[in-house]
Structures are given as structure tokens and as C-alpha cells.
Motif scaffolding. Sequence first.
Motif, PDB file in Angstrom:
ATOM      1  N   ALA A 178      39.475 -13.573  -3.604  1.00 49.86           N
ATOM      2  CA  ALA A 178      39.840 -14.729  -2.786  1.00 49.86           C
ATOM      3  C   ALA A 178      41.311 -14.674  -2.415  1.00 49.86           C
ATOM      4  O   ALA A 178      42.137 -14.079  -3.122  1.00 49.86           O
ATOM      5  CB  ALA A 178      39.532 -16.022  -3.537  1.00 49.86           C
ATOM      6  N   LEU A 179      41.649 -15.290  -1.274  1.00 51.49           N
ATOM      7  CA  LEU A 179      43.038 -15.284  -0.823  1.00 51.49           C
ATOM      8  C   LEU A 179      43.947 -15.953  -1.834  1.00 51.49           C
ATOM      9  O   LEU A 179      45.093 -15.528  -2.013  1.00 51.49           O
ATOM     10  CB  LEU A 179      43.146 -16.001   0.522  1.00 51.49           C
ATOM     11  CG  LEU A 179      42.420 -15.367   1.708  1.00 51.49           C
ATOM     12  CD1 LEU A 179      42.578 -16.234   2.944  1.00 51.49           C
ATOM     13  CD2 LEU A 179      42.953 -13.971   1.982  1.00 51.49           C
ATOM     14  N   SER A 180      43.473 -17.014  -2.496  1.00 49.20           N
ATOM     15  CA  SER A 180      44.304 -17.694  -3.484  1.00 49.20           C
ATOM     16  C   SER A 180      44.641 -16.772  -4.643  1.00 49.20           C
ATOM     17  O   SER A 180      45.765 -16.789  -5.158  1.00 49.20           O
ATOM     18  CB  SER A 180      43.582 -18.943  -3.993  1.00 49.20           C
ATOM     19  OG  SER A 180      42.306 -18.607  -4.535  1.00 49.20           O
ATOM     20  N   ALA A 181      43.685 -15.943  -5.073  1.00 49.68           N
ATOM     21  CA  ALA A 181      43.949 -14.993  -6.142  1.00 49.68           C
ATOM     22  C   ALA A 181      44.933 -13.932  -5.702  1.00 49.68           C
ATOM     23  O   ALA A 181      45.833 -13.531  -6.448  1.00 49.68           O
ATOM     24  CB  ALA A 181      42.644 -14.341  -6.615  1.00 49.68           C
ATOM     25  N   ARG A 182      44.786 -13.482  -4.441  1.00 43.67           N
ATOM     26  CA  ARG A 182      45.738 -12.488  -3.939  1.00 43.67           C
ATOM     27  C   ARG A 182      47.123 -13.086  -3.792  1.00 43.67           C
ATOM     28  O   ARG A 182      48.124 -12.418  -4.019  1.00 43.67           O
ATOM     29  CB  ARG A 182      45.249 -11.954  -2.588  1.00 43.67           C
ATOM     30  CG  ARG A 182      44.124 -10.936  -2.706  1.00 43.67           C
ATOM     31  CD  ARG A 182      43.648 -10.483  -1.346  1.00 43.67           C
ATOM     32  NE  ARG A 182      42.455 -11.196  -0.933  1.00 43.67           N
ATOM     33  CZ  ARG A 182      41.933 -11.116   0.282  1.00 43.67           C
ATOM     34  NH1 ARG A 182      42.525 -10.375   1.193  1.00 43.67           N
ATOM     35  NH2 ARG A 182      40.848 -11.783   0.573  1.00 43.67           N
ATOM     36  N   SER A 183      47.200 -14.369  -3.439  1.00 40.24           N
ATOM     37  CA  SER A 183      48.502 -15.022  -3.309  1.00 40.24           C
ATOM     38  C   SER A 183      49.165 -15.168  -4.660  1.00 40.24           C
ATOM     39  O   SER A 183      50.377 -14.993  -4.789  1.00 40.24           O
ATOM     40  CB  SER A 183      48.343 -16.399  -2.662  1.00 40.24           C
ATOM     41  OG  SER A 183      47.829 -16.274  -1.354  1.00 40.24           O
TER      42      SER A 183
END
Length: 373
Positions: free
Chosen positions: A262-267
Motif C-alpha cells: 500500500a502507498l501508506s506503507a511505502r510512505s
Amino acid sequence: MDKFVIDQAEGLRRLLAREGSRVIAVTGGPGAPGRTTAVINLAAALTGHGKDVLVIDECLGPRSVSALLGGIRGAGNFAAVMRGEMGLDEAAGRHALGFRVLAVSREHRSQYTSAQLNKVLTGPADIVLIDAQLDADGALSPLAMHAHDVLIVMRVAAQAITDAYACMKRLHFAHAIGQFRVLANHVASATDAHAAFDNLAGVASRYLTVSLENAGCVAADPHMPRAVQLSRCIVDAFPSTAAARDFRHVAAELPHWPMRPALSARSSNAADFAEAVASSDAEVKAARASAAAAASAGQMNAAAASHANVPRAPIVETAPAGVAAAAVSAHAAHAAQTESFVSTVTGVPSAPAPAHAGWRADPPVQRPAPQHA
């Protein structure tokens, strides 16, 4: 009987190897690329393939998912879910075709933390489609940041392709997204759609270092406006049309897309990396300060030694390399981006960009003329 056995086996596989809902944020450039109708028809087609689908409607108004479907009772119970007063199953309004719709306004999205918002996306749904609303800076909402994929819907026209590229550029710099999926909508022919995608992918790779994945294309169909007037999905109202077949094809391929974090995890990983870089910078600064102190002490000792007529070793100082050349190079790439993009993707030549003020052009070296006897 065979279909029941297949559905039962698929449900058992999901139960034993479940990794949570697959979340896809669907967005696009300004104008009318058909983002919301694409979300509705993909939800209907995925439901027809046996998937449990939840649609999160961020773009409230007369052209929202709920409005285009004639209004869905109970679609606005997001606040009750976050307060724990209702479960997601009873809070989301269910469409006649089987998928559910949950409306989430901008003010509601900004009230909760990322962990709280993640509870909405870890429910029983196999696939969550977010009709994503971008903010003034072109960034995703905190809820859409939990998406595993960002799907860009665009039309095959010069301005529409430029708008889609601008949308990807803003999202890339806002969230460090390195890959987008592109759905060409309302296309005259699949050949034109593939050619436009290939050109767009080349431009995005060259200027943004971003990779694009072709999610497919949907044909321009005269039955689509009629389906909208009837508050129906074209997949359901006119299933034999070309657009309905294309949506079903995209829906059949969508569950097989490679799963990404997920983008949040990558962020958060990017934040950890930035913290590590900052820590490393602090160590480098401390080392430089220590070296400067040592150099200063060495100079003082050298001065004392000179008064005592004692030979001393020379002090060598190293200066950090500047970044002006890299900044000028990046600025030059962005300055030429808009002009070259339109000509590359649409085939329309653009005028060369004027020379930037302040750039220095070295004069050609004058070579002496050869002397002939």
C-alpha cells in the motif's frame, strides 16, 4: 452445480490465503475522462465475476457514484462506522447488483488517523474501489493512501492525455509513486489506444522515471449516455455492447495484477529512509565539525611550531562538492517537459523552448588559421 462448486472453492481459497482487501484508487485528470462511470462498471463487472466489492465514493455531488446510480440508501454512514456504532456491512449501501457503496466526505476523511481509516479497508470485501478525489495540490486523501494501485482513467485526445500526464506528475511528486496503471476510456479503436499508451509510457519513463502498466481500454459506446440516464451500469443494462465487454475483460484481469504494498506503507518506509538519511547527515556534520576542530587545533599547533622553528606538515582541507550543476540539469529537464510531451504523444510538433535567462553559453574556441607557404 459446477458454478456452485467453483464459487465454493474460490471462497475457501480466499478464506485460507486471505491477505486483506485489494484497494485500488481510481482517478484522472480534470474534465470528464469517465472516472466515476468506470468505477461503477468495474464494480458491477467484478461482482459478476464473483468478487465482493466495496466502492468508496470520495467525489460527492451530482456526479457521484451514488447520484449516478439513483441514490443508494445508507451510503453515508461513514461517521457511524468510525465511531463504532455500525459495522461496515450494515453501514454501506448495497446496490441491486451486489456491490456496496460508502460515501466519505472530505471533512470526515480529515478527522481520523491512518490507522483508524485502515479499519474501513480491512473488512470482508475482496476489492475496494475508491473514486478518489485529489486535493488542490493533486495529492491523494489519507484514505486513498491505503491503495495498492493507482488507476488513471484517460481519454485518447491531446488535451486529455496531457491532463493525465499532469495528474501522474503531481501524484508522483506528492507520494513518490513509481508505477501507475492506465485505463484508456471512450476510445475509437484499440490500436489508437495502444499507440497513445506506448507514447505516454515512454514520456513518463523519460521525464519522471515512472513506469506505466496498461490496464486496457474501453470502447466509445453510444449506449453509455443512455445507461447513465437510466441510472444503470452499461455492464448490466446493455451487456452485449462493446463497452460492456471491455469492462468485463478489465475486471477479469484486475485480480491478477501483481500485488504491491500500500502507498501508506511505502510512505512510512520512505519516512524511515529519510530519518536514516537525516541521521547520517547529522553524523556527517558532526564528523565535519570534529574535523574542523581538529584542523583548527592543528593550525594553532602549527603556528606555535613555526615560532619554535619546528617543521610542520601541510594541512589539506577538502570542500564538499556543490549541487548547482545537478539543480540546473533538473531545471532544464522540467523546462523542456511540456513542449516535448505534446509533440511526442500527440504527434504535433512544438516550437523550441527559448533559452533560459542566466544560462551561460561558452563561445567557440578560436583556432588559428593554417599558414600556407
